[in-house]
Write a protein that holds these residues in place. Structure first.
Motif, PDB file in Angstrom:
ATOM      1  N   SER A   1       0.698  -3.595 -26.241  1.00 11.51           N
ATOM      2  CA  SER A   1       1.414  -2.491 -26.872  1.00 11.51           C
ATOM      3  C   SER A   1       0.538  -1.813 -27.922  1.00 11.51           C
ATOM      4  CB  SER A   1       2.706  -3.009 -27.499  1.00 11.51           C
ATOM      5  OG  SER A   1       3.336  -2.019 -28.263  1.00 11.51           O
ATOM      6  N   TRP A   2      -0.199  -2.594 -28.691  1.00  7.04           N
ATOM      7  CA  TRP A   2      -1.103  -2.010 -29.686  1.00  7.04           C
ATOM      8  C   TRP A   2      -2.106  -1.086 -29.027  1.00  7.04           C
ATOM      9  CZ3 TRP A   2      -3.137  -6.856 -32.730  1.00  7.04           C
ATOM     10  CH2 TRP A   2      -2.067  -7.497 -33.361  1.00  7.04           C
ATOM     11  N   LEU A   3      -2.693  -1.556 -27.918  1.00  6.21           N
ATOM     12  CA  LEU A   3      -3.712  -0.754 -27.238  1.00  6.21           C
ATOM     13  C   LEU A   3      -3.128   0.540 -26.672  1.00  6.21           C
ATOM     14  CD1 LEU A   3      -5.780  -3.515 -25.427  1.00  6.21           C
ATOM     15  CD2 LEU A   3      -6.432  -2.159 -27.412  1.00  6.21           C
ATOM     16  N   ILE A   4      -1.937   0.448 -26.120  1.00  6.48           N
ATOM     17  CA  ILE A   4      -1.287   1.643 -25.590  1.00  6.48           C
ATOM     18  C   ILE A   4      -0.981   2.614 -26.729  1.00  6.48           C
ATOM     19  CG2 ILE A   4       0.821   2.494 -24.475  1.00  6.48           C
ATOM     20  CD1 ILE A   4       0.773  -0.170 -22.839  1.00  6.48           C
ATOM     21  N   ASN A   5      -0.424   2.104 -27.827  1.00  4.30           N
ATOM     22  CA  ASN A   5      -0.125   2.957 -28.975  1.00  4.30           C
ATOM     23  C   ASN A   5      -1.391   3.559 -29.572  1.00  4.30           C
ATOM     24  OD1 ASN A   5       2.647   2.547 -28.826  1.00  4.30           O
ATOM     25  ND2 ASN A   5       2.572   0.771 -30.169  1.00  4.30           N
ATOM     26  N   LEU A   6      -2.469   2.773 -29.624  1.00  7.23           N
ATOM     27  CA  LEU A   6      -3.737   3.270 -30.139  1.00  7.23           C
ATOM     28  C   LEU A   6      -4.256   4.411 -29.274  1.00  7.23           C
ATOM     29  CD1 LEU A   6      -6.182   3.150 -32.017  1.00  7.23           C
ATOM     30  CD2 LEU A   6      -7.113   1.368 -30.524  1.00  7.23           C
ATOM     31  N   SER A   7      -4.173   4.247 -27.964  1.00 10.58           N
ATOM     32  CA  SER A   7      -4.619   5.299 -27.049  1.00 10.58           C
ATOM     33  C   SER A   7      -3.838   6.592 -27.286  1.00 10.58           C
ATOM     34  CB  SER A   7      -4.449   4.826 -25.603  1.00 10.58           C
ATOM     35  OG  SER A   7      -4.843   5.825 -24.710  1.00 10.58           O
ATOM     36  N   LEU A   8      -2.537   6.462 -27.453  1.00 14.27           N
ATOM     37  CA  LEU A   8      -1.691   7.622 -27.734  1.00 14.27           C
ATOM     38  C   LEU A   8      -2.049   8.231 -29.089  1.00 14.27           C
ATOM     39  CD1 LEU A   8       0.745   9.391 -26.884  1.00 14.27           C
ATOM     40  CD2 LEU A   8       2.215   7.693 -27.998  1.00 14.27           C
TER      41      LEU A   8
ATOM     42  N   ILE B   1       6.398   9.182 -31.005  1.00 15.69           N
ATOM     43  CA  ILE B   1       6.620   9.095 -29.545  1.00 15.69           C
ATOM     44  C   ILE B   1       6.941   7.660 -29.152  1.00 15.69           C
ATOM     45  CG2 ILE B   1       5.520   9.340 -27.276  1.00 15.69           C
ATOM     46  CD1 ILE B   1       6.301  12.004 -28.601  1.00 15.69           C
ATOM     47  N   ASN B   2       6.211   6.700 -29.704  1.00 13.37           N
ATOM     48  CA  ASN B   2       6.459   5.286 -29.429  1.00 13.37           C
ATOM     49  C   ASN B   2       7.912   4.925 -29.719  1.00 13.37           C
ATOM     50  OD1 ASN B   2       5.835   2.380 -29.115  1.00 13.37           O
ATOM     51  ND2 ASN B   2       6.023   2.343 -31.328  1.00 13.37           N
ATOM     52  N   HIS B   3       8.423   5.360 -30.841  1.00 12.10           N
ATOM     53  CA  HIS B   3       9.779   4.987 -31.227  1.00 12.10           C
ATOM     54  C   HIS B   3      10.847   5.795 -30.492  1.00 12.10           C
ATOM     55  CE1 HIS B   3       7.545   2.826 -34.296  1.00 12.10           C
ATOM     56  NE2 HIS B   3       8.586   2.023 -34.279  1.00 12.10           N
ATOM     57  N   VAL B   4      10.542   7.027 -30.115  1.00 13.30           N
ATOM     58  CA  VAL B   4      11.500   7.799 -29.313  1.00 13.30           C
ATOM     59  C   VAL B   4      11.667   7.138 -27.940  1.00 13.30           C
ATOM     60  CG1 VAL B   4      11.829   9.985 -28.063  1.00 13.30           C
ATOM     61  CG2 VAL B   4      11.232  10.006 -30.492  1.00 13.30           C
ATOM     62  N   VAL B   5      10.547   6.782 -27.323  1.00 13.40           N
ATOM     63  CA  VAL B   5      10.607   6.126 -26.009  1.00 13.40           C
ATOM     64  C   VAL B   5      11.287   4.757 -26.133  1.00 13.40           C
ATOM     65  CG1 VAL B   5       9.210   5.142 -24.142  1.00 13.40           C
ATOM     66  CG2 VAL B   5       8.635   7.389 -25.087  1.00 13.40           C
ATOM     67  N   GLY B   6      10.946   3.999 -27.178  1.00 16.98           N
ATOM     68  CA  GLY B   6      11.589   2.703 -27.397  1.00 16.98           C
ATOM     69  C   GLY B   6      13.082   2.839 -27.650  1.00 16.98           C
ATOM     70  N   SER B   7      13.476   3.858 -28.401  1.00 18.83           N
ATOM     71  CA  SER B   7      14.908   4.087 -28.662  1.00 18.83           C
ATOM     72  C   SER B   7      15.652   4.449 -27.387  1.00 18.83           C
ATOM     73  CB  SER B   7      15.090   5.196 -29.704  1.00 18.83           C
ATOM     74  OG  SER B   7      14.586   4.771 -30.949  1.00 18.83           O
ATOM     75  N   ALA B   8      15.018   5.259 -26.541  1.00 14.54           N
ATOM     76  CA  ALA B   8      15.648   5.625 -25.267  1.00 14.54           C
ATOM     77  C   ALA B   8      15.831   4.389 -24.386  1.00 14.54           C
ATOM     78  CB  ALA B   8      14.813   6.683 -24.548  1.00 14.54           C
ATOM     79  N   ALA B   9      14.810   3.528 -24.347  1.00 15.62           N
ATOM     80  CA  ALA B   9      14.916   2.300 -23.547  1.00 15.62           C
ATOM     81  C   ALA B   9      16.008   1.386 -24.109  1.00 15.62           C
ATOM     82  CB  ALA B   9      13.574   1.573 -23.520  1.00 15.62           C
ATOM     83  N   ALA B  10      16.063   1.267 -25.435  1.00 14.07           N
ATOM     84  CA  ALA B  10      17.101   0.433 -26.051  1.00 14.07           C
ATOM     85  C   ALA B  10      18.490   1.007 -25.775  1.00 14.07           C
ATOM     86  CB  ALA B  10      16.862   0.312 -27.553  1.00 14.07           C
ATOM     87  N   ALA B  11      18.615   2.338 -25.804  1.00 13.94           N
ATOM     88  CA  ALA B  11      19.915   2.971 -25.530  1.00 13.94           C
ATOM     89  C   ALA B  11      20.356   2.693 -24.099  1.00 13.94           C
ATOM     90  CB  ALA B  11      19.838   4.472 -25.788  1.00 13.94           C
TER      91      ALA B  11
END
Length: 151
Positions: free
Chosen positions: A18-25, A37-47
């Motif tokens: 996850s760190w590497l993916i977030n770093l790339s972004l 973006i990380n937290h918007v996507v994570g919030s959508a998945a959690a929803a």
């Protein structure tokens, strides 16, 4: 017990991915924007998971009875992701992992101490050995860089 060990190890390995993916972004769009973006996507998945599990709706009605500080986990998560987005381009991944672990270890010791849990000396000694190993690794790395530059 073995299941918990596996889940802990898998979570740690997935966390590094996850760190590497977030770093790339973050490198492409910026640390703050990458965290957003990380937290918007994570919030959508959690929803989606929340809506898919009917039993999840019941405790949600008791939200107003919770202490205010129990709602700060998301804020802390944003700070962690933003910090890692700044840290990872500047340090090796292993050093970052060890530093993060060391911070978690210190935080865990302090929280255990203030929550009246005993602090056994082997746990303290183990963390100190990891800290010494990290410092030794950094010292060797810096000496190797200095040696390469002087050539």
């Amino acid at each position: 017990m073995l299941t918990y060990l596996f889940l802990s190890l898998a979570s740690g390995a997935i966390g590094v991915l996850s760190w590497l993916i977030n770093l790339s972004l973050a490198r492409r769009i910026g640390a703050l924007q990458g965290s957003f973006i990380n937290h918007v996507v994570g919030s959508a998945a959690a929803a989606l998971l929340f809506l898919a599990v009917p039993a999840a709706l019941h405790p949600f009605t008791e939200l107003s009875a919770l202490p205010w500080w129990t709602l700060t986990g998301g804020l802390i998560g944003v700070l962690v992701v933003m910090s890692l987005n700044h840290l990872l381009p500047r340090t090796a991944l292993l050093a970052s992992s060890l530093l993060l672990f060391l911070g978690q270890w210190i935080g865990g010791l302090l929280l255990d101490y203030y929550c009246a849990f005993p602090l056994p000396w082997p746990r303290i000694l183990g963390g100190l050995l990891i800290a010494c190993g990290l410092l030794l690794n950094q010292y060797i790395t810096l000496r190797a860089k200095a040696s390469a530059i002087s050539r």
